[in-house]
Design a protein around this motif. Structure first.
Motif, PDB file in Angstrom:
ATOM      1  N   ALA A 136     -14.631 -59.489  35.046  1.00 47.98           N
ATOM      2  CA  ALA A 136     -14.609 -58.078  35.443  1.00 47.98           C
ATOM      3  C   ALA A 136     -15.680 -57.285  34.704  1.00 47.98           C
ATOM      4  N   GLN A 137     -15.901 -56.062  35.191  1.00 51.15           N
ATOM      5  CA  GLN A 137     -16.878 -55.168  34.580  1.00 51.15           C
ATOM      6  C   GLN A 137     -16.248 -53.790  34.409  1.00 51.15           C
ATOM      7  N   MET A 138     -16.597 -53.121  33.308  1.00 50.80           N
ATOM      8  CA  MET A 138     -16.038 -51.799  33.057  1.00 50.80           C
ATOM      9  C   MET A 138     -17.139 -50.809  32.658  1.00 50.80           C
ATOM     10  N   PRO A 139     -17.686 -50.070  33.657  1.00 52.41           N
ATOM     11  CA  PRO A 139     -18.629 -49.012  33.294  1.00 52.41           C
ATOM     12  C   PRO A 139     -17.876 -47.864  32.612  1.00 52.41           C
ATOM     13  N   PHE A 140     -18.506 -47.254  31.599  1.00 49.02           N
ATOM     14  CA  PHE A 140     -17.824 -46.172  30.878  1.00 49.02           C
ATOM     15  C   PHE A 140     -18.835 -45.111  30.428  1.00 49.02           C
ATOM     16  N   GLY A 141     -18.313 -43.935  30.128  1.00 47.01           N
ATOM     17  CA  GLY A 141     -19.159 -42.842  29.641  1.00 47.01           C
ATOM     18  C   GLY A 141     -18.363 -41.562  29.568  1.00 47.01           C
ATOM     19  N   SER A 142     -19.055 -40.469  29.227  1.00 51.05           N
ATOM     20  CA  SER A 142     -18.374 -39.167  29.224  1.00 51.05           C
ATOM     21  C   SER A 142     -17.907 -38.859  30.642  1.00 51.05           C
ATOM     22  N   ILE A 143     -16.826 -38.126  30.710  1.00 50.05           N
ATOM     23  CA  ILE A 143     -16.218 -37.863  32.016  1.00 50.05           C
ATOM     24  C   ILE A 143     -16.958 -36.727  32.738  1.00 50.05           C
ATOM     25  N   GLY A 144     -17.534 -37.050  33.911  1.00 53.57           N
ATOM     26  CA  GLY A 144     -18.203 -36.030  34.724  1.00 53.57           C
ATOM     27  C   GLY A 144     -17.179 -35.233  35.505  1.00 53.57           C
ATOM     28  N   SER A 145     -16.264 -35.904  36.169  1.00 51.62           N
ATOM     29  CA  SER A 145     -15.154 -35.252  36.891  1.00 51.62           C
ATOM     30  C   SER A 145     -13.892 -36.044  36.615  1.00 51.62           C
ATOM     31  N   GLN A 146     -12.818 -35.316  36.411  1.00 52.43           N
ATOM     32  CA  GLN A 146     -11.524 -35.959  36.160  1.00 52.43           C
ATOM     33  C   GLN A 146     -11.013 -36.621  37.442  1.00 52.43           C
ATOM     34  N   ALA A 147     -10.120 -37.574  37.285  1.00 55.03           N
ATOM     35  CA  ALA A 147      -9.481 -38.223  38.443  1.00 55.03           C
ATOM     36  C   ALA A 147      -8.560 -37.227  39.146  1.00 55.03           C
ATOM     37  N   GLY A 148      -8.367 -37.438  40.440  1.00 58.88           N
ATOM     38  CA  GLY A 148      -7.443 -36.586  41.195  1.00 58.88           C
ATOM     39  C   GLY A 148      -6.000 -36.968  40.895  1.00 58.88           C
ATOM     40  N   PRO A 149      -5.064 -36.253  41.544  1.00 58.25           N
ATOM     41  CA  PRO A 149      -3.655 -36.588  41.315  1.00 58.25           C
ATOM     42  C   PRO A 149      -3.357 -38.023  41.752  1.00 58.25           C
ATOM     43  N   LYS A 150      -2.376 -38.635  41.093  1.00 55.07           N
ATOM     44  CA  LYS A 150      -2.058 -40.032  41.378  1.00 55.07           C
ATOM     45  C   LYS A 150      -0.688 -40.108  42.048  1.00 55.07           C
ATOM     46  N   GLU A 151      -0.588 -40.966  43.052  1.00 56.48           N
ATOM     47  CA  GLU A 151       0.712 -41.133  43.717  1.00 56.48           C
ATOM     48  C   GLU A 151       1.495 -42.227  43.007  1.00 56.48           C
ATOM     49  N   PHE A 152       2.781 -42.018  42.868  1.00 54.09           N
ATOM     50  CA  PHE A 152       3.637 -42.996  42.192  1.00 54.09           C
ATOM     51  C   PHE A 152       4.702 -43.500  43.157  1.00 54.09           C
ATOM     52  N   SER A 153       4.807 -44.799  43.350  1.00 53.18           N
ATOM     53  CA  SER A 153       5.944 -45.356  44.084  1.00 53.18           C
ATOM     54  C   SER A 153       7.186 -45.062  43.242  1.00 53.18           C
ATOM     55  N   PRO A 154       8.337 -44.911  43.903  1.00 51.53           N
ATOM     56  CA  PRO A 154       9.527 -44.538  43.130  1.00 51.53           C
ATOM     57  C   PRO A 154       9.776 -45.505  41.967  1.00 51.53           C
ATOM     58  N   VAL A 155       9.919 -44.920  40.797  1.00 48.76           N
ATOM     59  CA  VAL A 155      10.104 -45.728  39.582  1.00 48.76           C
ATOM     60  C   VAL A 155      11.397 -46.546  39.679  1.00 48.76           C
ATOM     61  N   GLU A 156      12.430 -45.938  40.313  1.00 47.58           N
ATOM     62  CA  GLU A 156      13.727 -46.632  40.357  1.00 47.58           C
ATOM     63  C   GLU A 156      13.658 -47.918  41.185  1.00 47.58           C
ATOM     64  N   ASN A 157      12.650 -48.035  42.066  1.00 48.21           N
ATOM     65  CA  ASN A 157      12.480 -49.289  42.814  1.00 48.21           C
ATOM     66  C   ASN A 157      11.735 -50.341  41.995  1.00 48.21           C
ATOM     67  N   ARG A 158      11.156 -49.911  40.901  1.00 48.89           N
ATOM     68  CA  ARG A 158      10.266 -50.811  40.157  1.00 48.89           C
ATOM     69  C   ARG A 158      10.760 -51.128  38.756  1.00 48.89           C
ATOM     70  N   LEU A 159      11.717 -50.367  38.314  1.00 52.32           N
ATOM     71  CA  LEU A 159      12.195 -50.532  36.945  1.00 52.32           C
ATOM     72  C   LEU A 159      13.717 -50.636  36.958  1.00 52.32           C
ATOM     73  N   ILE A 160      14.229 -51.764  36.525  1.00 53.20           N
ATOM     74  CA  ILE A 160      15.679 -51.956  36.437  1.00 53.20           C
ATOM     75  C   ILE A 160      16.098 -51.783  34.991  1.00 53.20           C
ATOM     76  N   ILE A 161      17.101 -50.965  34.792  1.00 54.36           N
ATOM     77  CA  ILE A 161      17.628 -50.795  33.422  1.00 54.36           C
ATOM     78  C   ILE A 161      19.114 -51.136  33.461  1.00 54.36           C
ATOM     79  N   LYS A 162      19.515 -52.040  32.628  1.00 56.49           N
ATOM     80  CA  LYS A 162      20.931 -52.410  32.527  1.00 56.49           C
ATOM     81  C   LYS A 162      21.404 -52.042  31.144  1.00 56.49           C
ATOM     82  N   LYS A 163      22.508 -51.314  31.085  1.00 54.86           N
ATOM     83  CA  LYS A 163      23.045 -51.061  29.732  1.00 54.86           C
ATOM     84  C   LYS A 163      24.555 -50.938  29.770  1.00 54.86           C
TER      85      LYS A 163
END
Ligand code: FMN
Length: 204
Positions: free
Chosen positions: A177-204
């Motif tokens: 893989a390759q990772m270009p990096f530098g000072s941030i010219g423009s920030q990333a836009g909003p990020k969509e999240f799949s429902p956490v409850e479908n992806r994370l199981i917590i048992k207690k």
């Protein structure tokens, strides 16, 4: 030691994003960037502590040479009949960054483990990729903490041998893989999240 600070961990993790508009500047010195990579390569875990990940830091003209070589090879690969303008624009945006980290796996290490521990033989290449990804994430995260933007790219398989010759990369290193990096010219836009409850199981 110390208690896990939920508030801080959440803020820090959410700060790392894929940043595509990068500037040819850095928020920290080159030696600080080297320190980040040194810390990551020393402290990131690997299966059987095999330490199979390799990283190459490209700065200044070395960084530009990488993206120019890739541009040339991709253009040849796509041929004259396909529109190269979008790809060219994308590659130029990576070239316009401050530097690039290349990620490799030393297959000599993986093959040594396969011979030594035959019952896990099929697993070692997979685990080497897991560990390599951990290095990628650790660098990405550490960069975000010093306000450096970065993105993760996968132009391996295009001209790996040319890149190997260009930077004297050992023959046993597999390009990941390759990772270009530098000072941030423009920030990333909003990020969509799949429902956490479908992806994370917590048992207690
Ligand atoms: C394994 C992996 C492969 C990725 N490959 C690419 C890639 O080739 N090109 C790219 O622009 N982004 C790539 N990304 C970035 C993802 O698209 C991005 O992380 C995701 O959309 C979430 O956005 P964020 O990084 O801003 O949180 C990759 C991410 C991961 C974890």
């Amino acid at each position: 030691m110390g208690l896990f600070n939920k508030q801080k961990a959440t803020q820090d993790l959410s700060k790392r994003r894929s940043i595509y508009h990068l500037e040819p500047k850095s928020t920290v010195s080159d030696s600080e960037i080297e320190n980040i990579l040194t810390d990551v390569i020393k402290h990131t875990p690997s299966a059987f502590n095999s330490q199979s990940t390799r990283m190459v830091l490209l700065l200044n003209n070395e960084h530009k040479k990488f993206w120019d070589t890739l541009m040339h090879a991709l253009k040849e690969k796509m041929g004259p009949d396909r529109d190269f303008s979008a790809t060219e624009q994308k590659l130029n945006s990576f070239k316009a960054a401050y530097g690039t980290v290349l990620y490799y796996i030393d297959t000599k290490v993986t093959e040594g483990l396969q011979e030594q521990f035959t019952s896990y033989a099929a697993k070692f290449p997979e685990w080497a990729h897991h560990s390599n990804a951990m290095h990628q994430y650790a660098v990405w995260q550490a960069f975000s903490e010093v306000d450096l933007g970065a993105s993760l790219q996968h132009y391996n398989g295009v001209c790996d041998e040319e890149i190997r010759a260009l930077f004297d990369i050992p023959s046993t290193w597999e390009f990941v893989a390759q990772m270009p990096f530098g000072s941030i010219g423009s920030q990333a836009g909003p990020k969509e999240f799949s429902p956490v409850e479908n992806r994370l199981i917590i048992k207690k």
